[in-house]
Write a protein that holds these residues in place. Structure first.
Motif, PDB file in Angstrom:
ATOM      1  N   ILE A  55      17.132 -43.305 -22.824  1.00  0.00           N
ATOM      2  CA  ILE A  55      16.205 -44.038 -23.581  1.00  0.00           C
ATOM      3  C   ILE A  55      15.089 -42.869 -24.252  1.00  0.00           C
ATOM      4  O   ILE A  55      14.659 -43.050 -25.181  1.00  0.00           O
ATOM      5  CB  ILE A  55      15.394 -44.679 -22.553  1.00  0.00           C
ATOM      6  CG1 ILE A  55      16.579 -46.157 -22.186  1.00  0.00           C
ATOM      7  CG2 ILE A  55      14.225 -45.235 -22.867  1.00  0.00           C
ATOM      8  CD1 ILE A  55      16.108 -46.918 -21.180  1.00  0.00           C
ATOM      9  N   PHE A  56      14.805 -41.841 -23.233  1.00  0.00           N
ATOM     10  CA  PHE A  56      13.670 -40.906 -23.861  1.00  0.00           C
ATOM     11  C   PHE A  56      14.245 -40.087 -25.162  1.00  0.00           C
ATOM     12  O   PHE A  56      13.521 -39.980 -25.724  1.00  0.00           O
ATOM     13  CB  PHE A  56      13.283 -39.974 -22.700  1.00  0.00           C
ATOM     14  CG  PHE A  56      12.565 -40.666 -21.618  1.00  0.00           C
ATOM     15  CD1 PHE A  56      11.429 -41.536 -21.959  1.00  0.00           C
ATOM     16  CD2 PHE A  56      12.540 -40.313 -20.293  1.00  0.00           C
ATOM     17  CE1 PHE A  56      10.729 -42.256 -20.949  1.00  0.00           C
ATOM     18  CE2 PHE A  56      12.147 -40.933 -19.084  1.00  0.00           C
ATOM     19  CZ  PHE A  56      10.873 -41.920 -19.489  1.00  0.00           C
ATOM     20  N   SER A  57      15.344 -39.805 -24.987  1.00  0.00           N
ATOM     21  CA  SER A  57      15.877 -38.802 -26.179  1.00  0.00           C
ATOM     22  C   SER A  57      15.939 -39.752 -27.373  1.00  0.00           C
ATOM     23  O   SER A  57      15.815 -39.543 -28.577  1.00  0.00           O
ATOM     24  CB  SER A  57      17.142 -38.116 -25.870  1.00  0.00           C
ATOM     25  OG  SER A  57      18.057 -38.971 -25.302  1.00  0.00           O
ATOM     26  N   GLY A  58      16.468 -41.000 -27.102  1.00  0.00           N
ATOM     27  CA  GLY A  58      16.623 -41.843 -28.150  1.00  0.00           C
ATOM     28  C   GLY A  58      15.318 -42.383 -29.104  1.00  0.00           C
ATOM     29  O   GLY A  58      15.246 -42.449 -30.067  1.00  0.00           O
ATOM     30  N   TRP A  68       4.783 -37.302 -31.272  1.00  0.00           N
ATOM     31  CA  TRP A  68       5.830 -38.279 -30.510  1.00  0.00           C
ATOM     32  C   TRP A  68       6.801 -37.861 -29.834  1.00  0.00           C
ATOM     33  O   TRP A  68       7.038 -37.996 -28.620  1.00  0.00           O
ATOM     34  CB  TRP A  68       6.138 -39.606 -31.481  1.00  0.00           C
ATOM     35  CG  TRP A  68       4.930 -40.616 -31.772  1.00  0.00           C
ATOM     36  CD1 TRP A  68       4.239 -40.275 -33.064  1.00  0.00           C
ATOM     37  CD2 TRP A  68       4.402 -41.308 -30.965  1.00  0.00           C
ATOM     38  NE1 TRP A  68       3.388 -41.262 -32.929  1.00  0.00           N
ATOM     39  CE2 TRP A  68       3.382 -41.989 -31.803  1.00  0.00           C
ATOM     40  CE3 TRP A  68       4.720 -41.724 -29.683  1.00  0.00           C
ATOM     41  CZ2 TRP A  68       2.526 -42.853 -31.176  1.00  0.00           C
ATOM     42  CZ3 TRP A  68       4.036 -42.721 -29.243  1.00  0.00           C
ATOM     43  CH2 TRP A  68       2.915 -43.271 -29.925  1.00  0.00           C
ATOM     44  N   TRP A  69       7.799 -36.848 -30.620  1.00  0.00           N
ATOM     45  CA  TRP A  69       9.168 -36.595 -30.194  1.00  0.00           C
ATOM     46  C   TRP A  69       9.023 -35.609 -29.228  1.00  0.00           C
ATOM     47  O   TRP A  69       9.912 -35.512 -28.248  1.00  0.00           O
ATOM     48  CB  TRP A  69       9.966 -36.383 -31.078  1.00  0.00           C
ATOM     49  CG  TRP A  69      10.003 -35.293 -31.983  1.00  0.00           C
ATOM     50  CD1 TRP A  69       9.543 -35.145 -33.376  1.00  0.00           C
ATOM     51  CD2 TRP A  69      10.411 -33.671 -31.714  1.00  0.00           C
ATOM     52  NE1 TRP A  69       9.640 -34.038 -33.866  1.00  0.00           N
ATOM     53  CE2 TRP A  69      10.250 -32.981 -32.865  1.00  0.00           C
ATOM     54  CE3 TRP A  69      10.823 -33.258 -30.742  1.00  0.00           C
ATOM     55  CZ2 TRP A  69      10.390 -31.644 -32.891  1.00  0.00           C
ATOM     56  CZ3 TRP A  69      11.247 -31.985 -30.627  1.00  0.00           C
ATOM     57  CH2 TRP A  69      10.883 -31.327 -31.746  1.00  0.00           C
ATOM     58  N   LEU A  70       8.204 -34.606 -29.252  1.00  0.00           N
ATOM     59  CA  LEU A  70       7.897 -33.551 -28.065  1.00  0.00           C
ATOM     60  C   LEU A  70       7.582 -34.053 -26.798  1.00  0.00           C
ATOM     61  O   LEU A  70       8.263 -33.678 -25.838  1.00  0.00           O
ATOM     62  CB  LEU A  70       6.837 -32.333 -28.558  1.00  0.00           C
ATOM     63  CG  LEU A  70       7.387 -31.451 -29.870  1.00  0.00           C
ATOM     64  CD1 LEU A  70       6.189 -30.594 -30.271  1.00  0.00           C
ATOM     65  CD2 LEU A  70       8.588 -30.805 -29.219  1.00  0.00           C
ATOM     66  N   PRO A  71       6.683 -34.911 -26.511  1.00  0.00           N
ATOM     67  CA  PRO A  71       6.278 -35.494 -25.127  1.00  0.00           C
ATOM     68  C   PRO A  71       7.600 -36.245 -24.548  1.00  0.00           C
ATOM     69  O   PRO A  71       8.078 -36.000 -23.536  1.00  0.00           O
ATOM     70  CB  PRO A  71       5.307 -36.365 -25.466  1.00  0.00           C
ATOM     71  CG  PRO A  71       4.574 -35.878 -26.467  1.00  0.00           C
ATOM     72  CD  PRO A  71       5.562 -35.488 -27.436  1.00  0.00           C
ATOM     73  N   ALA A  73      10.736 -35.919 -25.591  1.00  0.00           N
ATOM     74  CA  ALA A  73      11.962 -34.940 -25.310  1.00  0.00           C
ATOM     75  C   ALA A  73      11.685 -34.144 -24.226  1.00  0.00           C
ATOM     76  O   ALA A  73      12.378 -34.052 -23.138  1.00  0.00           O
ATOM     77  CB  ALA A  73      11.975 -33.826 -26.508  1.00  0.00           C
ATOM     78  N   GLY A  74      10.171 -33.803 -23.610  1.00  0.00           N
ATOM     79  CA  GLY A  74       9.943 -33.268 -22.296  1.00  0.00           C
ATOM     80  C   GLY A  74      10.309 -34.360 -21.328  1.00  0.00           C
ATOM     81  O   GLY A  74      10.842 -34.103 -20.110  1.00  0.00           O
ATOM     82  N   LEU A  75       9.908 -35.757 -21.508  1.00  0.00           N
ATOM     83  CA  LEU A  75      10.306 -36.560 -20.592  1.00  0.00           C
ATOM     84  C   LEU A  75      11.848 -36.572 -20.344  1.00  0.00           C
ATOM     85  O   LEU A  75      12.303 -36.822 -19.135  1.00  0.00           O
ATOM     86  CB  LEU A  75       9.509 -37.887 -20.735  1.00  0.00           C
ATOM     87  CG  LEU A  75       8.323 -38.203 -20.611  1.00  0.00           C
ATOM     88  CD1 LEU A  75       7.790 -39.414 -21.370  1.00  0.00           C
ATOM     89  CD2 LEU A  75       7.806 -38.147 -19.210  1.00  0.00           C
ATOM     90  N   ALA A  76      12.422 -36.307 -21.335  1.00  0.00           N
ATOM     91  CA  ALA A  76      14.029 -36.716 -21.340  1.00  0.00           C
ATOM     92  C   ALA A  76      14.337 -35.294 -20.465  1.00  0.00           C
ATOM     93  O   ALA A  76      15.506 -35.382 -19.681  1.00  0.00           O
ATOM     94  CB  ALA A  76      14.713 -36.736 -22.568  1.00  0.00           C
ATOM     95  N   ALA A  77      13.868 -34.114 -20.587  1.00  0.00           N
ATOM     96  CA  ALA A  77      14.312 -32.955 -19.971  1.00  0.00           C
ATOM     97  C   ALA A  77      13.901 -33.096 -18.696  1.00  0.00           C
ATOM     98  O   ALA A  77      14.640 -32.605 -17.704  1.00  0.00           O
ATOM     99  CB  ALA A  77      13.647 -31.697 -20.610  1.00  0.00           C
ATOM    100  N   ALA A  78      12.812 -33.647 -18.187  1.00  0.00           N
ATOM    101  CA  ALA A  78      12.304 -33.815 -17.019  1.00  0.00           C
ATOM    102  C   ALA A  78      13.495 -34.806 -16.054  1.00  0.00           C
ATOM    103  O   ALA A  78      13.772 -34.645 -15.032  1.00  0.00           O
ATOM    104  CB  ALA A  78      11.140 -34.058 -16.772  1.00  0.00           C
TER     105      ALA A  78
END
Length: 176
Positions: A55-58, A68-71, A73-78
């Protein structure tokens, strides 16, 4: 070559990460409904982590601006890091099973009957189901392969983040 692709089209990389997570979830559903393997509480947490990464990376690939996409992507990495932690814990339990293995409560029974502060340690402690190795591929259990997948996705997402932060001053929109 991979770094050039990440620099050129980070949102495409994020879309590929999301698609990989959906494919892994599909494989998990096949193992559950096609092969007949029942997921343990730690497997269910790993599925939720895969859903979170997807969901986060999508969402990150759908948004145009870096703000928008950096935070996201950070949530997806976490979230990938959380999934890797749970998979590593399950792998450790499989290699070093506890002296007394009990089946314990199922995942939803723990969440419904206990406060979250008690349920999370119970889930991470594992149960007899979490130590069982029902399926292997090339010598690795589902938890081992899950750990490798989460680690790979997490490293890829961290690379996208670092490269995106480095180039943040150059341009605001990334090509789709």
């Amino acid at each position: 070559m991979l770094l050039k692709w990440i620099d050129r089209a980070p949102r495409r990389v994020l879309a590929c990460v999301s698609a990989a997570c959906v494919a892994m979830l599909g494989f998990g559903m096949y193992l559950q409904y096609g092969v007949g393997l029942e997921p343990c509480p730690m497997c269910i947490v790993q599925r939720y982590a895969l859903i979170g990464v997807a969901i986060f990376s999508g969402l990150a690939c759908a948004r145009g601006g870096r703000r928008w996409w950096l935070p996201l992507a950070g949530l997806a990495a976490a979230t990938a890091g959380l999934g890797a932690f749970v998979a590593a814990r399950q792998s450790w339990l499989q290699w070093n099973p506890p002296e007394t293995a009990s089946c314990g409560r199922d995942f939803y029974g723990m969440i419904e009957n206990f406060p979250i502060s008690r349920a999370i340690p119970m889930i991470l402690r594992g149960s007899g189901d979490c130590t069982a190795i029902d399926w292997t591929f090339l010598g690795g259990s589902i938890a081992n392969w899950s750990f490798l997948c989460f680690t790979g996705l997490g490293l890829l997402l961290l690379t996208v983040l670092v490269r995106g932060l480095r180039g943040a001053g150059r341009r605001d929109l990334s090509p789709a």
